[in-house]
Design an enzyme around this catalytic site. Structure first.
Site, PDB file in Angstrom:
ATOM      1  N   ASN A   1       0.854  -1.293   0.059  1.00  0.00           N
ATOM      2  CA  ASN A   1       0.067  -0.084  -0.168  1.00  0.00           C
ATOM      3  C   ASN A   1       0.963   1.171  -0.030  1.00  0.00           C
ATOM      4  OD1 ASN A   1      -2.719  -0.889  -0.118  1.00  0.00           O
ATOM      5  ND2 ASN A   1      -2.802  -1.159   2.034  1.00  0.00           N
TER       6      ASN A   1
ATOM      7  N   GLY B   1       7.069   6.603  11.041  1.00  0.00           N
ATOM      8  CA  GLY B   1       6.775   6.068   9.981  1.00  0.00           C
ATOM      9  C   GLY B   1       6.585   4.526   9.968  1.00  0.00           C
TER      10      GLY B   1
ATOM     11  N   ASP C   1       3.570  -5.748  12.750  1.00  0.00           N
ATOM     12  CA  ASP C   1       4.201  -6.260  11.440  1.00  0.00           C
ATOM     13  C   ASP C   1       5.631  -6.298  11.610  1.00  0.00           C
ATOM     14  OD1 ASP C   1       1.679  -6.058  10.104  1.00  0.00           O
ATOM     15  OD2 ASP C   1       2.077  -3.975   9.532  1.00  0.00           O
TER      16      ASP C   1
ATOM     17  N   ASN D   1      -3.039  -9.025  17.540  1.00  0.00           N
ATOM     18  CA  ASN D   1      -2.905  -8.191  18.751  1.00  0.00           C
ATOM     19  C   ASN D   1      -4.017  -8.411  19.707  1.00  0.00           C
ATOM     20  OD1 ASN D   1      -5.046  -6.758  17.986  1.00  0.00           O
ATOM     21  ND2 ASN D   1      -3.813  -4.915  17.236  1.00  0.00           N
TER      22      ASN D   1
ATOM     23  N   GLY E   1       2.343  -2.201  24.654  1.00  0.00           N
ATOM     24  CA  GLY E   1       3.414  -1.692  25.616  1.00  0.00           C
ATOM     25  C   GLY E   1       3.493  -2.783  26.786  1.00  0.00           C
ATOM     26  N   GLU E   2       2.479  -3.928  27.008  1.00  0.00           N
ATOM     27  CA  GLU E   2       2.348  -4.716  27.911  1.00  0.00           C
ATOM     28  C   GLU E   2       3.165  -6.087  27.285  1.00  0.00           C
ATOM     29  OE1 GLU E   2      -1.635  -5.214  29.204  1.00  0.00           O
ATOM     30  OE2 GLU E   2      -1.632  -3.066  29.123  1.00  0.00           O
TER      31      GLU E   2
HETATM   32  N1  LIG Z   1       4.832   1.399  23.726  1.00  0.00           N
HETATM   33  C1  LIG Z   1       5.467   0.434  23.505  1.00  0.00           C
HETATM   34  N2  LIG Z   1       6.957   0.024  24.173  1.00  0.00           N
HETATM   35  C2  LIG Z   1       7.559  -0.891  23.764  1.00  0.00           C
HETATM   36  N3  LIG Z   1       7.217  -1.822  22.730  1.00  0.00           N
HETATM   37  C3  LIG Z   1       6.140  -1.852  22.116  1.00  0.00           C
HETATM   38  C4  LIG Z   1       5.067  -0.761  22.424  1.00  0.00           C
HETATM   39  N4  LIG Z   1       4.088  -0.752  21.482  1.00  0.00           N
HETATM   40  C5  LIG Z   1       4.226  -1.982  21.114  1.00  0.00           C
HETATM   41  N5  LIG Z   1       5.546  -2.519  21.219  1.00  0.00           N
HETATM   42  C6  LIG Z   1       5.975  -3.718  20.728  1.00  0.00           C
HETATM   43  O1  LIG Z   1       5.350  -3.911  19.601  1.00  0.00           O
HETATM   44  C7  LIG Z   1       4.620  -5.251  19.756  1.00  0.00           C
HETATM   45  C8  LIG Z   1       3.538  -5.215  18.745  1.00  0.00           C
HETATM   46  O2  LIG Z   1       2.543  -4.295  19.423  1.00  0.00           O
HETATM   47  P1  LIG Z   1       0.952  -4.297  19.307  1.00  0.00           P
HETATM   48  O3  LIG Z   1       0.190  -2.969  19.431  1.00  0.00           O
HETATM   49  O4  LIG Z   1       0.435  -5.483  20.075  1.00  0.00           O
HETATM   50  O5  LIG Z   1       0.605  -4.717  17.657  1.00  0.00           O
HETATM   51  P2  LIG Z   1      -0.151  -3.916  16.427  1.00  0.00           P
HETATM   52  O6  LIG Z   1       0.830  -3.105  15.830  1.00  0.00           O
HETATM   53  O7  LIG Z   1      -0.633  -5.238  15.580  1.00  0.00           O
HETATM   54  O8  LIG Z   1      -1.271  -3.295  17.202  1.00  0.00           O
HETATM   55  C9  LIG Z   1       4.458  -5.433  21.045  1.00  0.00           C
HETATM   56  O9  LIG Z   1       4.192  -6.891  21.599  1.00  0.00           O
HETATM   57  C10 LIG Z   1       5.527  -5.058  21.882  1.00  0.00           C
HETATM   58  O10 LIG Z   1       6.701  -5.971  21.670  1.00  0.00           O
HETATM   59 MG   LIG Z   2      -1.410  -2.009  18.755  1.00  0.00          MG
END
Ligand SMILES: Nc1ncnc2c1ncn2[C@@H]1O[C@H](COP(=O)(O)OP(=O)(O)O)[C@@H](O)[C@H]1O
Ligand SMILES: [Mg+2]
Length: 297
Positions: free
Chosen positions: A10, A272, A237, A180, A206-207
């Site tokens: 995309n 990005g 991704d 997620n 973040g968890e």
């Molecule tokens: N605020 C953050 N701090 C540290 N790592 C993060 C944070 N947000 C996302 N991540 C990392 O990226 C991974 C994917 O993020 P997530 O939000 O679960 O996926 P998606 O982008 O599919 O919504 C998390 O499991 C973590 O390892």
């Molecule tokens: Mg997310």
């Protein structure tokens, strides 16, 4: 082994405006940025950055050669990307106003115009021990997954954007289902019983993240690395691409979770999507500075 990725490409067109246009209104944008996105392209970049021999399977229109250049420069093998005469490259028109409100139009274009016949050649090259990545932004998901499993490959399916009908259709051909937290909640609500897959990869922003090995019942957990996030686009991704590349190298689940978590943590510190995905060297440097940090259990 190789990683194959049946994934979307995309082009993101991002326009900054004073306010979002009303019906009939014409507005000039104060800023325009073009970027490469699509869950597919992002996962290919992540897997290639992680060092895997990564082949992108997908389609584009006949313009936009810069996309191919950018994917190749990040190490993705692009020779199986089809160029369709009667389709536009998938794209998103993203309008942003001064209050960070947005309005988005997506045109899947070539991503959803792929037919099984067009994929027959590359799918026939998938070998035992290879990995096929799929997300829910292209056509031919079930056909590709079935072919890959028959060849003895591992199929990792990202149930995003979440659509329960798409999940149900592909589930019998999936090895690892990646989601997620929101997607996992929707999945467990729709399918409360056992899932016919080897494992579930669930990321929780973040968890952190967890991998549930459904063949043994073991749950591996990985905390998120503490960073200051500026843009979480493509975090999932980045995680999926790095995780797949790590398994492809023969690494165990805890190692794969730790590597992917570090890569995704670095990604969220940068603005990005594809262009913000870190290289393996950057990820290893990041981890080297945190020797005993965030052990997985
Ligand atoms: N605020 C953050 N701090 C540290 N790592 C993060 C944070 N947000 C996302 N991540 C990392 O990226 C991974 C994917 O993020 P997530 O939000 O679960 O996926 P998606 O982008 O599919 O919504 C998390 O499991 C973590 O390892
Ligand atoms: Mg997310």
């Amino acid at each position: 082994m190789a990683i194959w990725n049946l994934g979307s490409i995309n082009i993101d067109h991002v326009y900054r405006l004073d306010h979002l246009p009303r019906p009939g209104e014409t507005l000039a944008a104060s800023r325009y940025v073009q970027g490469l996105g699509g869950k597919g392209a992002n996962q290919s970049v992540a897997a290639a950055c992680a060092g895997a021999d990564t082949h992108h399977l997908g389609a584009m229109g006949q313009a936009d050669d810069w996309v191919i250049d950018r994917l190749s420069r990040r190490g993705v093998v692009t020779t199986d990307i089809l160029r369709m005469a009667d389709q536009a490259t998938g794209h998103a028109i993203i309008l942003l106003d001064g209050q960070a409100e947005n309005a988005i139009v997506i045109h899947p274009g070539a991503n959803r115009a792929l037919t099984p016949a067009m994929l027959a050649d590359p799918l026939s090259e998938i070998a035992a021990g290879d990995t096929l990545l799929i997300q829910n932004e292209t056509s031919c998901q079930v056909e590709a997954a079935r072919a890959a499993r028959q060849a003895g490959a591992r199929v990792i399916y990202s149930a995003a954007p979440f659509d329960i009908a798409a999940v149900r259709a592909i589930l019998p051909h999936v090895s690892i289902l990646a989601m997620n937290a929101g997607e996992a909640e929707a999945l467990f609500a729709a399918i409360p019983g056992d899932l016919p897959v080897e494992g579930l990869l669930i990321t929780r922003g973040g968890e952190g993240a967890e991998y549930r090995d459904l063949t043994t019942g073991t749950v591996h957990r990985q905390a998120a690395f503490p960073v200051d996030p500026v843009d979480t686009t493509g975090a999932g991704d980045t995680f999926a691409g790095y995780f797949a590349a790590s398994l492809d190298r023969g690494e165990a689940i805890p190692q794969a979770l730790r590597l992917a978590s570090a890569a995704a943590a670095l990604k969220v510190t940068r603005h990005g999507a594809g262009e913000a995905i870190p290289t393996r060297a950057e990820v290893l440097d990041f981890l080297a500075a945190r020797p005993a940090d965030q052990p997985s259990e």
